[in-house]
Design a protein around this motif. Structure first.
Motif, PDB file in Angstrom:
ATOM      1  N   HIS A  75       0.799  -1.233   0.000  1.00 32.14           N
ATOM      2  CA  HIS A  75       0.000   0.000   0.000  1.00 32.14           C
ATOM      3  C   HIS A  75       0.822   1.269   0.000  1.00 32.14           C
ATOM      4  O   HIS A  75       0.282   2.352  -0.210  1.00 32.14           O
ATOM      5  CB  HIS A  75      -0.877   0.008   1.262  1.00 32.14           C
ATOM      6  N   VAL A  77       2.433   4.508  -0.520  1.00 35.10           N
ATOM      7  CA  VAL A  77       2.125   5.394  -1.642  1.00 35.10           C
ATOM      8  C   VAL A  77       3.367   5.723  -2.461  1.00 35.10           C
ATOM      9  O   VAL A  77       3.279   5.979  -3.667  1.00 35.10           O
ATOM     10  CB  VAL A  77       1.364   6.645  -1.117  1.00 35.10           C
ATOM     11  N   GLY A 131      -5.208   0.261  10.560  1.00 31.95           N
ATOM     12  CA  GLY A 131      -5.488   1.292   9.560  1.00 31.95           C
ATOM     13  C   GLY A 131      -6.971   1.382   9.227  1.00 31.95           C
ATOM     14  O   GLY A 131      -7.717   0.431   9.430  1.00 31.95           O
TER      15      GLY A 131
HETATM   16  C1  LIG Z   1      -5.337   4.219   0.783  1.00 32.32           C
HETATM   17  C2  LIG Z   1      -4.380   4.235   1.928  1.00 32.32           C
HETATM   18  C3  LIG Z   1      -4.834   4.285   3.224  1.00 32.32           C
HETATM   19  C4  LIG Z   1      -3.962   4.315   4.289  1.00 32.32           C
HETATM   20  N1  LIG Z   1      -4.467   4.377   5.564  1.00 32.32           N
HETATM   21  C5  LIG Z   1      -3.631   4.399   6.606  1.00 32.32           C
HETATM   22  C6  LIG Z   1      -4.133   4.433   7.936  1.00 32.32           C
HETATM   23  O1  LIG Z   1      -5.319   4.423   8.168  1.00 32.32           O
HETATM   24  N2  LIG Z   1      -3.241   4.479   8.945  1.00 32.32           N
HETATM   25  C7  LIG Z   1      -1.895   4.485   8.726  1.00 32.32           C
HETATM   26  O2  LIG Z   1      -1.141   4.531   9.693  1.00 32.32           O
HETATM   27  N3  LIG Z   1      -1.406   4.447   7.492  1.00 32.32           N
HETATM   28  C8  LIG Z   1      -2.236   4.392   6.426  1.00 32.32           C
HETATM   29  N4  LIG Z   1      -1.718   4.352   5.164  1.00 32.32           N
HETATM   30  C9  LIG Z   1      -0.270   4.374   4.995  1.00 32.32           C
HETATM   31  C10 LIG Z   1       0.294   3.005   5.305  1.00 32.32           C
HETATM   32  O3  LIG Z   1       0.639   2.932   6.667  1.00 32.32           O
HETATM   33  C11 LIG Z   1       1.568   2.756   4.514  1.00 32.32           C
HETATM   34  O4  LIG Z   1       1.245   2.834   3.170  1.00 32.32           O
HETATM   35  C12 LIG Z   1       2.193   1.413   4.873  1.00 32.32           C
HETATM   36  O5  LIG Z   1       3.485   1.411   4.314  1.00 32.32           O
HETATM   37  C13 LIG Z   1       1.372   0.292   4.342  1.00 32.32           C
HETATM   38  O6  LIG Z   1       1.811  -0.942   4.763  1.00 32.32           O
HETATM   39  P1  LIG Z   1       1.902  -2.144   3.707  1.00 32.32           P
HETATM   40  O7  LIG Z   1       2.350  -3.362   4.407  1.00 32.32           O
HETATM   41  O8  LIG Z   1       0.636  -2.204   2.921  1.00 32.32           O
HETATM   42  O9  LIG Z   1       3.064  -1.526   2.825  1.00 32.32           O
HETATM   43  P2  LIG Z   1       4.045  -2.037   1.710  1.00 32.32           P
HETATM   44  O10 LIG Z   1       3.879  -1.104   0.562  1.00 32.32           O
HETATM   45  O11 LIG Z   1       3.960  -3.475   1.449  1.00 32.32           O
HETATM   46  O12 LIG Z   1       5.430  -1.723   2.435  1.00 32.32           O
HETATM   47  C14 LIG Z   1       5.727  -0.459   2.930  1.00 32.32           C
HETATM   48  C15 LIG Z   1       7.079  -0.413   3.615  1.00 32.32           C
HETATM   49  O13 LIG Z   1       7.064  -1.293   4.723  1.00 32.32           O
HETATM   50  C16 LIG Z   1       8.037  -2.305   4.565  1.00 32.32           C
HETATM   51  N5  LIG Z   1       7.468  -3.599   4.919  1.00 32.32           N
HETATM   52  C17 LIG Z   1       6.276  -4.107   4.512  1.00 32.32           C
HETATM   53  N6  LIG Z   1       6.086  -5.293   5.067  1.00 32.32           N
HETATM   54  C18 LIG Z   1       7.165  -5.560   5.826  1.00 32.32           C
HETATM   55  C19 LIG Z   1       7.557  -6.635   6.643  1.00 32.32           C
HETATM   56  N7  LIG Z   1       6.801  -7.710   6.810  1.00 32.32           N
HETATM   57  N8  LIG Z   1       8.747  -6.558   7.289  1.00 32.32           N
HETATM   58  C20 LIG Z   1       9.540  -5.487   7.147  1.00 32.32           C
HETATM   59  N9  LIG Z   1       9.229  -4.431   6.373  1.00 32.32           N
HETATM   60  C21 LIG Z   1       8.047  -4.469   5.725  1.00 32.32           C
HETATM   61  C22 LIG Z   1       8.391  -2.276   3.099  1.00 32.32           C
HETATM   62  O14 LIG Z   1       9.681  -2.704   2.859  1.00 32.32           O
HETATM   63  C23 LIG Z   1       8.212  -0.840   2.731  1.00 32.32           C
HETATM   64  O15 LIG Z   1       9.357  -0.109   3.017  1.00 32.32           O
HETATM   65  C24 LIG Z   1      -2.580   4.297   4.072  1.00 32.32           C
HETATM   66  C25 LIG Z   1      -2.093   4.229   2.750  1.00 32.32           C
HETATM   67  C26 LIG Z   1      -2.983   4.203   1.688  1.00 32.32           C
HETATM   68  C27 LIG Z   1      -2.444   4.173   0.304  1.00 32.32           C
END
Ligand SMILES: Cc1cc2nc3c(=O)[nH]c(=O)nc-3n(C[C@H](O)[C@H](O)[C@H](O)COP(=O)(O)OP(=O)(O)OC[C@H]3O[C@@H](n4cnc5c(N)ncnc54)[C@H](O)[C@@H]3O)c2cc1C
Length: 451
Positions: A75, A77, A131
């Motif tokens: 997710h 951005v 989130g």
């Molecule tokens: C539509 C939308 C809504 C959102 N809403 C919220 C919200 O309500 N609250 C909030 O706090 N944030 C929110 N976010 C931001 C969100 O916290 C970040 O986008 C976060 O990085 C998402 O986590 P992910 O695992 O989906 O990310 P990814 O894109 O998979 O990873 C993001 C980062 O985290 C690292 N990472 C992922 N998984 C791991 C793992 N298992 N171990 C080590 N590193 C890892 C990756 O290397 C990368 O650097 C939102 C973003 C979007 C686009």
């Protein structure tokens, strides 16, 4: 055969998941992340089915000298889950979730999304801060902070983290918890993916719902100045059970509106009392605020952020939500070129702000408002004007901005990213980085350079 193809072929003999290369079926779908603006081609994608797969993937990257990205929910951005020409370590097949009802804890693997975690914990009337959009990954969100409806009552997502199983840069698997590798445990709570890969995460749970008070009240944009002033005043006296978000957006019928989205995780009677004035003010043209399930609240805004939409965000805390800042936000929104974009105000108070800045690596302990200029569009021909709009609207806010920025919302080209995100915790993070990842294998994040 290329050296990469050869190494992948050898690794696939023991790998339980899938190792995808360009041209393989599924590669093109798997290389994409939530933000459709990100269009990168990893040299290979390691779709892990377990901790041993993650460790093998880390070693494979080392053997090939490839850069690494880690995908939780995909997710982010800025597209930090994927990498041009490197190895994407994709945890999305890892969906295990185990709720311990008696201990009030949940242990979940690194590919779990918030809607999946909430579904399992809510079976027992339990939840942890997560989130507000269901398709966000638990791992990336938690390791960077974790803003959600329960944070005034129970802290950020990372404040509820009890432990994580981490795969380190050398392939070793260790546990990070208060009594095991406490330096690592401190660092991963706010330092993001800089220190290793969280194969699984364990959280505290709390009694929440299943029915809580939540939803949205909507006003025409012509009343937005009064609505946002009312929002500011209401936020000043919210109890810990409540969180309130202000938003300027375009409604499905094309009308531009000011909305207030609220939640209250206490009793329904208390929720009704807290939001009585919110429902009376104006009055709103649409009032969808009342009893609803906690899972419905957490799915409510998912349709506004579809997978594949093109996105560019700018976000930062405000020093204060002054009348002038409100006028600047509204003037910015009036210029917005896309009906899919939002200006969002998240109010921080309560438990998340009472924890000292040095207690975890998370420096975001401010009472006040975080503003998110969430530019979003669907036609690539609109990219330039939509990115320009976000930058221009954000630049106009400069006089009202505090130094702190939320690491998980940072754009890819954010200046001084590590300094603004980690603040006074950066020197300690750098020392811990040099202990656990001296070679900076995990750099596809808001990078902490080894000391
Ligand atoms: C539509 C939308 C809504 C959102 N809403 C919220 C919200 O309500 N609250 C909030 O706090 N944030 C929110 N976010 C931001 C969100 O916290 C970040 O986008 C976060 O990085 C998402 O986590 P992910 O695992 O989906 O990310 P990814 O894109 O998979 O990873 C993001 C980062 O985290 C690292 N990472 C992922 N998984 C791991 C793992 N298992 N171990 C080590 N590193 C890892 C990756 O290397 C990368 O650097 C939102 C973003 C979007 C686009």
């Amino acid at each position: 055969m290329s050296p990469i193809a050869e190494a992948v072929s050898i690794a696939s003999q023991s790998f339980t998941g899938q190792l995808l290369q360009p041209g393989d079926p599924g590669y093109d779908y798997r290389r994409r992340v939530h933000n459709g603006l990100i269009d990168r081609f990893p040299a290979a994608i390691a779709r892990c089915h377990g901790v041993a797969d993650i460790a093998d993937a880390v070693r494979l990257a080392g053997t090939l000298g490839l850069g690494v990205s880690v995908r939780g929910g995909g997710h982010n951005v800025a597209g930090r889950a994927t990498i041009e020409g490197g190895l994407m370590i994709d945890l999305s097949p890892m969906k295990g979730i185990q709720v311990d009802v008696r201990e009030r804890t949940v242990r979940a693997q690194g590919g779990v999304l918030w809607k999946e975690l909430n579904r399992e914990t809510q079976l027992h009337g339990l939840a942890t801060t997560g989130g507000v959009v269901g398709s966000t990954g638990i791992a990336g969100l938690t390791l960077g902070g974790g803003v959600g409806w329960l944070m005034p009552k129970y802290g950020l997502a990372l404040d509820n983290l009890r432990a994580a199983d981490m795969v380190l840069a050398d392939g070793r698997v260790v546990r990070a918890a208060a009594d095991e590798n406490p330096d690592l445990f401190w660092a991963i709570r706010g330092g993001g993916g800089n220190f290793g890969i969280a194969a699984s995460l364990e959280y505290d749970l709390h009694a929440v719902g299943p029915t809580i008070t939540g939803g949205v009240v909507v006003h025409p944009l012509s009343r937005s100045f009064d609505v946002l002033r009312f929002y500011r005043e209401t936020c000043a006296s919210l109890p810990d059970e409540s969180m309130l978000v202000g938003v300027l957006q375009t409604a499905p019928d094309g009308a531009r509106v000011a909305g207030l989205v609220g939640s209250h995780c206490g009793s329904l009677a208390d929720g009704e009392a807290v939001f009585r004035s919110l429902k009376a003010f104006g009055p709103p043209t649409i009032d969808l605020l009342g009893p609803m399930t906690y899972t419905a609240l957490n799915g409510m805004i998912d349709p506004a952020f579809p997978r594949g939409a093109l996105s560019y965000w700018k976000a930062q805390f405000l020093t204060e939500l002054t009348d002038e800042a409100i006028r600047t936000l509204i003037a910015g929104f009036e210029e917005c070129p896309s009906p899919m974009s939002h200006i969002i105000l998240e109010h921080f108070h309560g438990a998340a702000t009472r924890i000292p800045v040095g207690a975890t690596a998370c420096a975001m302990r401010i009472t006040g408002f975080n503003v998110v200029i969430a530019s979003q569009w669907s036609d690539p021909r609109d990219t330039e004007r939509c990115v320009t709009w976000a930058r221009k609207t954000f630049a106009a806010l400069t006089p009202y901005l505090a130094p702190t920025r939320y690491v998980n919302y940072l754009e890819a080209d954010a200046p001084d990213a590590a300094a603004v995100a980690y603040g006074p915790n950066l020197p300690r993070l750098r020392a811990i980085k040099s202990k656990y990842d001296r070679g900076n294998l995990f750099m596809n994040n808001v990078n902490v350079l080894p000391a």
